[in-house]
Design an enzyme around this catalytic site. Structure first.
Site, mmCIF file in Angstrom:
data_model
loop_
_atom_site.group_PDB
_atom_site.id
_atom_site.type_symbol
_atom_site.label_atom_id
_atom_site.label_comp_id
_atom_site.label_asym_id
_atom_site.label_seq_id
_atom_site.Cartn_x
_atom_site.Cartn_y
_atom_site.Cartn_z
ATOM 1 N N TYR A 196 21.822 57.951 -101.780
ATOM 2 C CA TYR A 196 22.061 56.660 -101.104
ATOM 3 C C TYR A 196 21.012 56.441 -100.022
ATOM 4 O O TYR A 196 20.366 55.398 -99.968
ATOM 5 C CB TYR A 196 23.463 56.676 -100.501
ATOM 6 N N TYR B 115 6.875 43.612 -99.986
ATOM 7 C CA TYR B 115 6.929 42.235 -100.514
ATOM 8 C C TYR B 115 6.676 41.222 -99.410
ATOM 9 O O TYR B 115 6.092 40.167 -99.644
ATOM 10 C CB TYR B 115 8.275 41.965 -101.205
#
Ligand code: UDP
Length: 314
Positions: A145, A159
């Site tokens: 996780y 991005y």
């Protein structure tokens, strides 16, 4: 505003759906119901501005029409869930984030990543502020996780920097409230269900480890403020009131009036010893701080579990 919410049938995701529908958004809720629950959004199915798609966002995501926001909330989020679904957790944090970012880029939409206080691991700085890089064991059982979310943050910033996507990252600290599952596995729902059923409360370790619990309506308000802000770097959203797990168990016993006893079980591997958000940044740039007291939040959640356990155990 047309908003895609991955993990929209989960505990936090479904509260996000409710909140944004109230704000007038049209919602496309995508969830494969691995740990989400259709019951969480069933009350929205008649709403013309709400649609539900049963889909795994670790596969390529296609959404027709314009999209203004992509909120990526999909992931198992309870330690017992990500221990049960380690590969799925790694995939949704990596591939799921990649596909959600790809969708945001193609649609020129704002992207918001639901990250986590787990990026700080077992922290050596206390309380945790956003500039702390964390102390995570990459190969431990929780690493699936923690590292997936750390990768998710890294690709989100990439991005933003390389493709100029308008991105946001919220680091969510322990959150609780109605719609947590009976079998969620986290301390707060476990203790509540155990107290209501008259079972022993399962404290892992000595119970002196700390957490800081934020009521879900406060979290959702903070996430919304971040979504409409100009901030691109991570922001902690959580309630800085820190308590030990043992204290939480005692408060739940008192508030439920339960005669349950406290029992002790082994501490899971890599369990963080302390956790408390430094929310200076959220206060400063979002004008946000939590409003719901722990007593009110716990009582609302106890009422919820009383209701669903009555149905479940009947
Ligand atoms: N915990 C506990 N009893 C339980 C479940 C959890 O004592 O039945 C402990 C767990 O070991 C951790 C803390 O409570 O120290 C909070 O755990 P949780 O699973 O709620 O979430 P975490 O903050 O670790 O992600």
């Amino acid at each position: 505003m047309r908003t895609v919410i991955t993990g929209g049938a989960g505990f936090v995701g479904s509260h996000m759906c409710d909140y944004l529908l109230e704000k007038g958004h049209e919602i496309v809720c995508i969830d494969n119901l691995l740990t989400g629950n259709a019951e969480n959004v069933v009350h929205l199915l008649g709403n013309k501005r709400f649609s539900f798609v049963n889909y795994n966002v670790s596969s390529y995501i296609y959404v027709s029409g314009n999209v203004d926001n992509v909120l990526h909330f999909a992931s198992p989020a309870s330690p017992s869930d990500y221990l049960e679904y380690p590969i799925e957790t790694l995939k949704v944090g990596s591939l799921g984030t990649l596909h959600s970012l790809g969708l945001a880029k193609a649609k020129k939409a704002t992207f918001l990543l639901a990250s986590t206080s787990e990026v700080y691991g077992d922290p050596q700085i206390h309380p945790q502020s956003e500039d702390y890089w964390g102390n995570v064991n990459p190969i431990g059982p929780r690493g699936v996780y923690d590292e997936a979310k750390r990768f998710a943050e890294a690709i989100t910033m990439a991005y933003h920097r390389s493709h100029q996507v308008n991105t946001k990252i919220v680091r969510v600290f322990n959150t609780y409230g109605p719609r947590m599952r009976i079998k969620d596995g986290r301390a707060l729902p476990n203790f509540m269900c155990q107290a209501i059923r008259g079972e022993d409360l399962t404290i892992y370790g000595d119970g002196l480890q700390t957490r800081s619990f934020c009521y879900v309506s406060d979290l959702v308000e903070g996430v919304y403020r971040l979504l409409i802000s100009d901030e691109h770097e991570p922001v902690n959203i959580g309630n800085p009131e820190e308590i030990t797990v043992l204290q939480l168990a005692k408060e739940i016993l008192a508030l439920t009036g339960s005669k349950s006893k406290i029992g002790y079980c082994p501490l899971p591997v890599d369990d963080p010893k302390v956790r408390q958000p430094d929310i200076t940044k959220a206060k400063k740039i979002l004008g946000w701080e939590p409003k719901v007291s722990r007593k009110d939040g716990l009582m609302n959640t106890i009422r919820y579990f009383n209701k669903i356990l009555q149905k479940n155990d009947a």
